[in-house]
Each structure stands twice: as structure tokens, then as C-alpha cells.
Design a protein around this motif. Structure first.
Motif, PDB file in Angstrom:
ATOM      1  N   SER A   5      46.256  41.691  45.507  1.00 46.15           N
ATOM      2  CA  SER A   5      45.036  41.156  44.903  1.00 46.15           C
ATOM      3  C   SER A   5      44.606  42.010  43.715  1.00 46.15           C
ATOM      4  CB  SER A   5      43.899  41.117  45.931  1.00 46.15           C
ATOM      5  OG  SER A   5      43.592  42.418  46.387  1.00 46.15           O
ATOM      6  N   ILE A   6      43.987  41.340  42.758  1.00 47.45           N
ATOM      7  CA  ILE A   6      43.485  42.032  41.572  1.00 47.45           C
ATOM      8  C   ILE A   6      42.078  42.529  41.855  1.00 47.45           C
ATOM      9  CG2 ILE A   6      42.830  41.776  39.147  1.00 47.45           C
ATOM     10  CD1 ILE A   6      44.955  39.621  38.892  1.00 47.45           C
ATOM     11  N   PRO A   7      41.807  43.816  41.711  1.00 49.28           N
ATOM     12  CA  PRO A   7      40.459  44.321  41.980  1.00 49.28           C
ATOM     13  C   PRO A   7      39.450  43.720  41.010  1.00 49.28           C
ATOM     14  CG  PRO A   7      41.797  45.995  40.893  1.00 49.28           C
ATOM     15  CD  PRO A   7      42.731  44.869  41.250  1.00 49.28           C
ATOM     16  N   VAL A   8      38.310  43.337  41.551  1.00 45.27           N
ATOM     17  CA  VAL A   8      37.261  42.763  40.706  1.00 45.27           C
ATOM     18  C   VAL A   8      36.378  43.898  40.189  1.00 45.27           C
ATOM     19  CG1 VAL A   8      35.285  41.217  40.615  1.00 45.27           C
ATOM     20  CG2 VAL A   8      37.287  40.611  41.987  1.00 45.27           C
ATOM     21  N   SER A   9      36.303  44.027  38.886  1.00 46.22           N
ATOM     22  CA  SER A   9      35.497  45.087  38.301  1.00 46.22           C
ATOM     23  C   SER A   9      34.375  44.474  37.474  1.00 46.22           C
ATOM     24  CB  SER A   9      36.372  46.003  37.442  1.00 46.22           C
ATOM     25  OG  SER A   9      35.689  47.203  37.174  1.00 46.22           O
ATOM     26  N   VAL A  10      33.684  45.305  36.721  1.00 46.44           N
ATOM     27  CA  VAL A  10      32.498  44.837  35.998  1.00 46.44           C
ATOM     28  C   VAL A  10      32.637  45.095  34.505  1.00 46.44           C
ATOM     29  CG1 VAL A  10      29.987  44.998  35.803  1.00 46.44           C
ATOM     30  CG2 VAL A  10      31.085  45.386  38.014  1.00 46.44           C
ATOM     31  N   ALA A  35      30.237  54.344  33.107  1.00 50.42           N
ATOM     32  CA  ALA A  35      31.362  53.473  32.770  1.00 50.42           C
ATOM     33  C   ALA A  35      32.630  54.313  32.631  1.00 50.42           C
ATOM     34  CB  ALA A  35      31.080  52.729  31.468  1.00 50.42           C
ATOM     35  N   ASP A  36      33.766  53.673  32.840  1.00 59.57           N
ATOM     36  CA  ASP A  36      35.043  54.366  32.626  1.00 59.57           C
ATOM     37  C   ASP A  36      35.402  54.420  31.154  1.00 59.57           C
ATOM     38  OD1 ASP A  36      35.876  54.928  35.396  1.00 59.57           O
ATOM     39  OD2 ASP A  36      35.874  52.743  35.584  1.00 59.57           O
ATOM     40  N   ARG A  37      35.106  53.335  30.452  1.00 60.71           N
ATOM     41  CA  ARG A  37      35.389  53.261  29.013  1.00 60.71           C
ATOM     42  C   ARG A  37      34.289  52.473  28.318  1.00 60.71           C
ATOM     43  NH1 ARG A  37      41.077  54.254  28.132  1.00 60.71           N
ATOM     44  NH2 ARG A  37      42.231  54.230  30.103  1.00 60.71           N
ATOM     45  N   ASN A  80      42.591  46.666  36.501  1.00 60.13           N
ATOM     46  CA  ASN A  80      42.934  47.939  37.142  1.00 60.13           C
ATOM     47  C   ASN A  80      41.742  48.592  37.845  1.00 60.13           C
ATOM     48  OD1 ASN A  80      45.659  47.885  36.384  1.00 60.13           O
ATOM     49  ND2 ASN A  80      45.199  48.775  34.370  1.00 60.13           N
ATOM     50  N   GLY A  81      40.623  47.874  37.883  1.00 57.31           N
ATOM     51  CA  GLY A  81      39.464  48.378  38.612  1.00 57.31           C
ATOM     52  C   GLY A  81      38.516  49.235  37.797  1.00 57.31           C
ATOM     53  N   GLU A  82      38.718  49.296  36.503  1.00 56.50           N
ATOM     54  CA  GLU A  82      37.841  50.110  35.664  1.00 56.50           C
ATOM     55  C   GLU A  82      36.541  49.371  35.345  1.00 56.50           C
ATOM     56  OE1 GLU A  82      39.504  52.427  32.423  1.00 56.50           O
ATOM     57  OE2 GLU A  82      41.504  51.734  32.996  1.00 56.50           O
ATOM     58  N   HIS A 111      36.200  38.416  37.031  1.00 61.09           N
ATOM     59  CA  HIS A 111      35.473  39.682  37.018  1.00 61.09           C
ATOM     60  C   HIS A 111      33.969  39.434  36.888  1.00 61.09           C
ATOM     61  CE1 HIS A 111      39.106  42.009  36.959  1.00 61.09           C
ATOM     62  NE2 HIS A 111      39.541  41.389  35.882  1.00 61.09           N
ATOM     63  N   THR A 112      33.198  40.421  37.266  1.00 62.22           N
ATOM     64  CA  THR A 112      31.742  40.340  37.173  1.00 62.22           C
ATOM     65  C   THR A 112      31.294  40.753  35.768  1.00 62.22           C
ATOM     66  OG1 THR A 112      31.483  40.831  39.513  1.00 62.22           O
ATOM     67  CG2 THR A 112      29.570  41.222  38.108  1.00 62.22           C
ATOM     68  N   VAL A 113      30.347  40.005  35.222  1.00 63.25           N
ATOM     69  CA  VAL A 113      29.749  40.342  33.927  1.00 63.25           C
ATOM     70  C   VAL A 113      28.257  40.578  34.143  1.00 63.25           C
ATOM     71  CG1 VAL A 113      29.252  39.567  31.580  1.00 63.25           C
ATOM     72  CG2 VAL A 113      31.434  38.951  32.662  1.00 63.25           C
TER      73      VAL A 113
END
Length: 234
Positions: A5-10, A35-37, A80-82, A111-113
Motif C-alpha cells: 500500500s502507498i502511505p497517505v501523506s499530507v 514539514a519534511d520538505r 513515500n510518506g513525506e 493524499h490529504t490536502v
């Protein structure tokens, strides 16, 4: 074999100050710090802002010239979960600035926005103008050539307030064109350098506005022009 499964990130859209740094919210600062980036229009411009608030995160450019190419990069980061934050040089991403393509792609990928609201020149100028704000149409920057006259005629015939962005070297041309299409009695407002040291709001019929601004020795800064609807009268 199980499907991975693809991780859902924000993907965060974070509004930045349009002039006054004190308008940067505590929530916006915290989101950027965590935030990561951070995707930004101009890394040099954003670096100065982030340094002011001791935000030290990897930056990468995301602007109108590379937006289509960079959307997939952002999606890979989210896959990738970032956690990725998107900012513009000033104001709300996606409003006359890059953002729409990334948001659409994030939704499509599951993904969540989330949007961290804050300053934007459109609504700031609109409510300051004293022109009707219950219904309005945001035009952003008009096309410089093709389709420009058609849009100007639509603005002239419209019954609701119109908000436009304009650069300093085209402001006089815009006022000339609005006067030609909408007439000298149409109420309008020129808002300059909102929230900055030389902020100014000039509200008058188009005939007076056009004459006054043509008398200026120099025109610098960032501008929002608000035009009342055809049937509005005071």
C-alpha cells in the motif's frame, strides 16, 4: 503476494505574508517547521522569510516554469510518506501562483490536502475598497494580448465587483482600457503595496483615477485594481 500500500501523506498549502511579516500565523510557522520538505516559487525569497522564523527545512523550486515537471516529484515524496508544504513568494498558493496542479494530483493519488489560511491580496484589497464584496469575480492577471479586450468588455458588462492583479509597468494601460470599456463614472479602486510601508488605497470614478495615476512621476510596487459592477451606484 500482498500488494504494497502507498502511505497517505499530507500536502500543506501555507499562506505567507504579502508584505508585513507579523501577518505570518503561529500555525503556519509550526507546519513549516514540521514539514519534511518545502516547495517554493523562489528559494532565495523564501529562504529570507524562513530564516526570520528559524525554519530550517530542505527547499526546492516550484514555479510557473517548472510546475508541470515538478508535480510528479511532489507526488513521489507524498507516496513515500513525506509531509510537503507548498508556499508562494507572497500570499496563498494557487491564487495567481502555482499550486492547482499539485493539489489536483494529490487528491487523485489519495493524499490529504490541508490549507493553512492567511493573507491574500485579493480579499484584502476587496474589503478595503468599500466596493460591494457580497459577490465578486477574481480575474487575476489579464492576458497581455490574446483575449484581453474580450475580458475587459466582460468586466465592463458585469453586475458584480471584479478584482484584478496588475504589474506596475502595465497599470496605466489597464486604467486606460477600463476607462474605455466601462466609462468615466464607474467606481473603482487602486490598492498599492498592501500591508507594506507605502500602502495606499485610491478610490474614485475611473475618469478621476486614470487622470490621477497618469500624473504620477513613477509607478512602483504591486497593485490590485477593483472595479464595481455595472449597475452599482452610490
Amino acid at each position: 503476494m500482498a500488494i504494497q500500500s502507498i502511505p497517505v501523506s499530507v500536502l500543506y498549502l501555507v499562506a505567507t505574508p504579502i508584505g508585513n511579516l507579523d501577518d505570518f500565523s503561529h500555525r503556519a510557522i509550526e507546519i513549516l517547521k514540521n514539514a519534511d520538505r518545502i516547495a517554493c516559487e523562489d528559494t532565495r525569497t523564501s529562504s529570507r522569510l524562513l530564516k526570520q522564523y528559524d525554519i530550517r527545512k530542505p527547499l526546492f523550486s516550484f514555479h510557473q516554469h517548472n510546475e508541470h515537471r515538478k508535480v510528479e516529484n511532489i507526488m513521489e515524496m507524498l507516496d513515500n510518506g513525506e509531509v510537503v508544504a507548498l508556499i508562494s513568494d507572497a500570499g496563498m498558493p494557487g491564487i495567481s501562483d502555482p499550486g492547482f496542479l499539485a493539489v489536483r494530483a494529490a487528491h487523485q493519488r489519495g493524499h490529504t490536502v490541508q490549507t493553512i489560511p492567511g493573507p491574500d491580496a485579493c480579499t484584502t484589497a476587496l474589503v478595503t475598497s468599500g466596493l460591494p464584496s457580497d459577490r465578486y469575480l477574481f480575474e487575476g492577471f489579464l492576458p497581455p494580448k490574446k483575449g484581453r479586450q474580450t475580458r475587459l468588455q466582460e468586466i465592463a458588462e458585469r453586475d458584480v465587483t471584479t478584482v484584478l492583479y496588475e504589474s506596475p509597468h502595465r497599470l496605466l494601460k489597464l486604467l486606460d482600457e477600463l476607462l474605455e470599456h466601462a466609462g468615466p463614472d464607474r467606481l473603482a479602486c487602486v490598492a498599492k503595496e498592501l500591508t507594506k510601508t507605502f500602502e495606499e488605497t485610491d478610490r474614485a470614478p475611473l475618469g478621476e483615477l486614470q487622470a490621477r495615476w497618469h500624473q504620477r512621476e513613477s509607478i512602483k510596487g504591486e497593485y490590485v485594481v477593483i472595479v464595481s459592477g455595472k449597475t452599482y451606484s452610490e
